[in-house]
Design a protein around this motif. Structure first.
Motif, PDB file in Angstrom:
ATOM      1  N   ARG A   9       0.814  -1.212   0.000  1.00 54.28           N
ATOM      2  CA  ARG A   9       0.000   0.000   0.000  1.00 54.28           C
ATOM      3  C   ARG A   9       0.854   1.271   0.000  1.00 54.28           C
ATOM      4  O   ARG A   9       0.631   2.164  -0.815  1.00 54.28           O
ATOM      5  CB  ARG A   9      -0.954  -0.003   1.187  1.00 54.28           C
ATOM      6  CG  ARG A   9      -1.887   1.197   1.192  1.00 54.28           C
ATOM      7  CD  ARG A   9      -2.917   1.059   2.255  1.00 54.28           C
ATOM      8  NE  ARG A   9      -3.761  -0.070   1.933  1.00 54.28           N
ATOM      9  CZ  ARG A   9      -5.071  -0.027   1.886  1.00 54.28           C
ATOM     10  NH1 ARG A   9      -5.694   1.078   2.178  1.00 54.28           N
ATOM     11  NH2 ARG A   9      -5.769  -1.077   1.584  1.00 54.28           N
ATOM     12  N   PRO A  10       1.845   1.374   0.890  1.00 58.11           N
ATOM     13  CA  PRO A  10       2.631   2.626   0.889  1.00 58.11           C
ATOM     14  C   PRO A  10       3.688   2.699  -0.213  1.00 58.11           C
ATOM     15  O   PRO A  10       4.293   3.747  -0.418  1.00 58.11           O
ATOM     16  CB  PRO A  10       3.293   2.638   2.271  1.00 58.11           C
ATOM     17  CG  PRO A  10       3.379   1.209   2.667  1.00 58.11           C
ATOM     18  CD  PRO A  10       2.175   0.531   2.043  1.00 58.11           C
ATOM     19  N   GLY A  11       3.938   1.594  -0.913  1.00 58.77           N
ATOM     20  CA  GLY A  11       4.926   1.616  -1.993  1.00 58.77           C
ATOM     21  C   GLY A  11       6.352   1.696  -1.489  1.00 58.77           C
ATOM     22  O   GLY A  11       7.199   2.322  -2.120  1.00 58.77           O
ATOM     23  N   THR A  12       6.623   1.047  -0.357  1.00 59.68           N
ATOM     24  CA  THR A  12       7.945   1.164   0.256  1.00 59.68           C
ATOM     25  C   THR A  12       8.777  -0.109   0.191  1.00 59.68           C
ATOM     26  O   THR A  12       9.836  -0.172   0.815  1.00 59.68           O
ATOM     27  CB  THR A  12       7.794   1.583   1.730  1.00 59.68           C
ATOM     28  OG1 THR A  12       6.950   0.626   2.396  1.00 59.68           O
ATOM     29  CG2 THR A  12       7.189   2.972   1.846  1.00 59.68           C
ATOM     30  N   ALA A  13       8.329  -1.113  -0.546  1.00 57.66           N
ATOM     31  CA  ALA A  13       9.110  -2.353  -0.656  1.00 57.66           C
ATOM     32  C   ALA A  13      10.464  -2.018  -1.276  1.00 57.66           C
ATOM     33  O   ALA A  13      10.567  -1.199  -2.185  1.00 57.66           O
ATOM     34  CB  ALA A  13       8.381  -3.386  -1.493  1.00 57.66           C
ATOM     35  N   LYS A  14      11.516  -2.679  -0.767  1.00 56.85           N
ATOM     36  CA  LYS A  14      12.865  -2.367  -1.218  1.00 56.85           C
ATOM     37  C   LYS A  14      13.594  -3.567  -1.801  1.00 56.85           C
ATOM     38  O   LYS A  14      14.508  -3.404  -2.590  1.00 56.85           O
ATOM     39  CB  LYS A  14      13.710  -1.850  -0.052  1.00 56.85           C
ATOM     40  CG  LYS A  14      13.269  -0.550   0.522  1.00 56.85           C
ATOM     41  CD  LYS A  14      14.170  -0.158   1.670  1.00 56.85           C
ATOM     42  CE  LYS A  14      13.729   1.137   2.291  1.00 56.85           C
ATOM     43  NZ  LYS A  14      14.598   1.499   3.398  1.00 56.85           N
ATOM     44  N   TRP A  15      13.239  -4.753  -1.349  1.00 55.85           N
ATOM     45  CA  TRP A  15      14.043  -5.915  -1.674  1.00 55.85           C
ATOM     46  C   TRP A  15      13.259  -6.931  -2.478  1.00 55.85           C
ATOM     47  O   TRP A  15      12.054  -7.091  -2.327  1.00 55.85           O
ATOM     48  CB  TRP A  15      14.559  -6.565  -0.391  1.00 55.85           C
ATOM     49  CG  TRP A  15      15.371  -5.616   0.418  1.00 55.85           C
ATOM     50  CD1 TRP A  15      16.606  -5.134   0.097  1.00 55.85           C
ATOM     51  CD2 TRP A  15      15.024  -5.014   1.649  1.00 55.85           C
ATOM     52  NE1 TRP A  15      17.039  -4.277   1.069  1.00 55.85           N
ATOM     53  CE2 TRP A  15      16.091  -4.185   2.038  1.00 55.85           C
ATOM     54  CE3 TRP A  15      13.906  -5.103   2.487  1.00 55.85           C
ATOM     55  CZ2 TRP A  15      16.080  -3.451   3.201  1.00 55.85           C
ATOM     56  CZ3 TRP A  15      13.898  -4.366   3.658  1.00 55.85           C
ATOM     57  CH2 TRP A  15      14.976  -3.553   3.997  1.00 55.85           C
ATOM     58  N   CYS A  16      13.988  -7.666  -3.318  1.00 54.53           N
ATOM     59  CA  CYS A  16      13.371  -8.715  -4.122  1.00 54.53           C
ATOM     60  C   CYS A  16      12.794  -9.796  -3.218  1.00 54.53           C
ATOM     61  O   CYS A  16      11.774 -10.402  -3.522  1.00 54.53           O
ATOM     62  CB  CYS A  16      14.379  -9.311  -5.104  1.00 54.53           C
ATOM     63  SG  CYS A  16      15.794 -10.100  -4.298  1.00 54.53           S
ATOM     64  N   SER A  17      13.442 -10.021  -2.082  1.00 54.82           N
ATOM     65  CA  SER A  17      13.001 -11.033  -1.126  1.00 54.82           C
ATOM     66  C   SER A  17      13.421 -10.607   0.268  1.00 54.82           C
ATOM     67  O   SER A  17      14.590 -10.314   0.501  1.00 54.82           O
ATOM     68  CB  SER A  17      13.633 -12.383  -1.465  1.00 54.82           C
ATOM     69  OG  SER A  17      13.502 -13.282  -0.393  1.00 54.82           O
ATOM     70  N   MET A  18      12.477 -10.586   1.181  1.00 62.55           N
ATOM     71  CA  MET A  18      12.815 -10.267   2.565  1.00 62.55           C
ATOM     72  C   MET A  18      13.681 -11.369   3.156  1.00 62.55           C
ATOM     73  O   MET A  18      14.572 -11.100   3.962  1.00 62.55           O
ATOM     74  CB  MET A  18      11.530 -10.098   3.373  1.00 62.55           C
ATOM     75  CG  MET A  18      11.740  -9.548   4.750  1.00 62.55           C
ATOM     76  SD  MET A  18      12.539  -7.939   4.668  1.00 62.55           S
ATOM     77  CE  MET A  18      13.260  -7.905   6.272  1.00 62.55           C
ATOM     78  N   ALA A  19      13.445 -12.608   2.733  1.00 62.49           N
ATOM     79  CA  ALA A  19      14.184 -13.745   3.288  1.00 62.49           C
ATOM     80  C   ALA A  19      15.665 -13.705   2.927  1.00 62.49           C
ATOM     81  O   ALA A  19      16.497 -14.181   3.691  1.00 62.49           O
ATOM     82  CB  ALA A  19      13.570 -15.056   2.813  1.00 62.49           C
ATOM     83  N   THR A  20      16.002 -13.144   1.791  1.00 62.85           N
ATOM     84  CA  THR A  20      17.420 -13.120   1.405  1.00 62.85           C
ATOM     85  C   THR A  20      17.967 -11.702   1.488  1.00 62.85           C
ATOM     86  O   THR A  20      18.646 -11.355   2.450  1.00 62.85           O
ATOM     87  CB  THR A  20      17.630 -13.715  -0.003  1.00 62.85           C
ATOM     88  OG1 THR A  20      16.804 -13.034  -0.930  1.00 62.85           O
ATOM     89  CG2 THR A  20      17.327 -15.191  -0.028  1.00 62.85           C
ATOM     90  N   CYS A  21      17.668 -10.882   0.520  1.00 70.06           N
ATOM     91  CA  CYS A  21      18.251  -9.536   0.476  1.00 70.06           C
ATOM     92  C   CYS A  21      17.810  -8.672   1.650  1.00 70.06           C
ATOM     93  O   CYS A  21      18.622  -7.945   2.225  1.00 70.06           O
ATOM     94  CB  CYS A  21      17.904  -8.849  -0.839  1.00 70.06           C
ATOM     95  SG  CYS A  21      18.801  -9.549  -2.233  1.00 70.06           S
ATOM     96  N   GLY A  22      16.552  -8.735   2.028  1.00 72.85           N
ATOM     97  CA  GLY A  22      16.065  -7.922   3.143  1.00 72.85           C
ATOM     98  C   GLY A  22      16.796  -8.236   4.432  1.00 72.85           C
ATOM     99  O   GLY A  22      17.257  -7.340   5.140  1.00 72.85           O
TER     100      GLY A  22
END
Length: 168
Positions: A137-150
């Motif tokens: 909703r806020p458009g703040t995702a940063k990483w392809c995967s939270m499990a790896t890059c995040g």
């Protein structure tokens, strides 16, 4: 359209980083399998067109404008043909067989930019070469995967803060 968004991300993510270098996955084996999975033939020419479109869209996501000409060259041989039904107008892609998937990827990129501007992003991990479609909703995702890059990036930030506070 969701299928074409999946195709867009699948194609954009065919050049991941591996041990510090970009690894090509739109080659004869993996690329052909991806193409066939999405209705293509997997021919050498089709894979060449997909690589051209992938590289151009990646450049545009990173703000490098010179890639527009590469996309235009692919789309010069493509048209959309209307078919009127009782439910409305359906637009069908009319392109040479080897260009159909590349045209679908380009069309999906355009649709995503129109419907969700700024939501097609490169992973914020500079050691990654993957892309994401931010549906938060806020458009703040940063990483392809939270499990790896995040997790990696958060762990690095925490370690940097810990080092900084230890030095103070």
């Amino acid at each position: 359209m969701v299928d074409d968004e999946e195709l867009l991300l699948a194609v954009l993510n065919t050049a991941p980083m591996h041990e510090g270098a970009v690894s090509e996955h739109l080659d004869a084996a993996q690329g052909a399998a991806l193409a066939r999975q999405h209705g293509g033939t997997g021919s050498d020419e089709e894979l060449l067109q997909l690589r051209t479109v992938r590289d151009a869209i990646q450049d545009l996501v990173h703000g490098r404008e010179g890639a527009v000409d590469s996309l235009q060259a692919v789309m010069d041989e493509v048209s959309m043909r209307p078919t009127v039904t009782a439910q409305g107008v359906r637009w069908d892609l009319d392109a040479p067989d080897d260009l159909v998937l590349a045209a679908r990827v380009t069309h999906a990129w355009s649709e995503v930019n129109e419907r969700m501007p700024g939501r097609l992003k490169a992973c914020a991990n500079e050691e990654c070469n993957l892309y994401l479609l931010d549906r938060t909703r806020p458009g703040t995702a940063k990483w392809c995967s939270m499990a790896t890059c995040g997790n990696r990036m958060k762990a690095r930030a925490h370690a940097a803060r810990a080092r900084a506070s230890a030095q103070s």
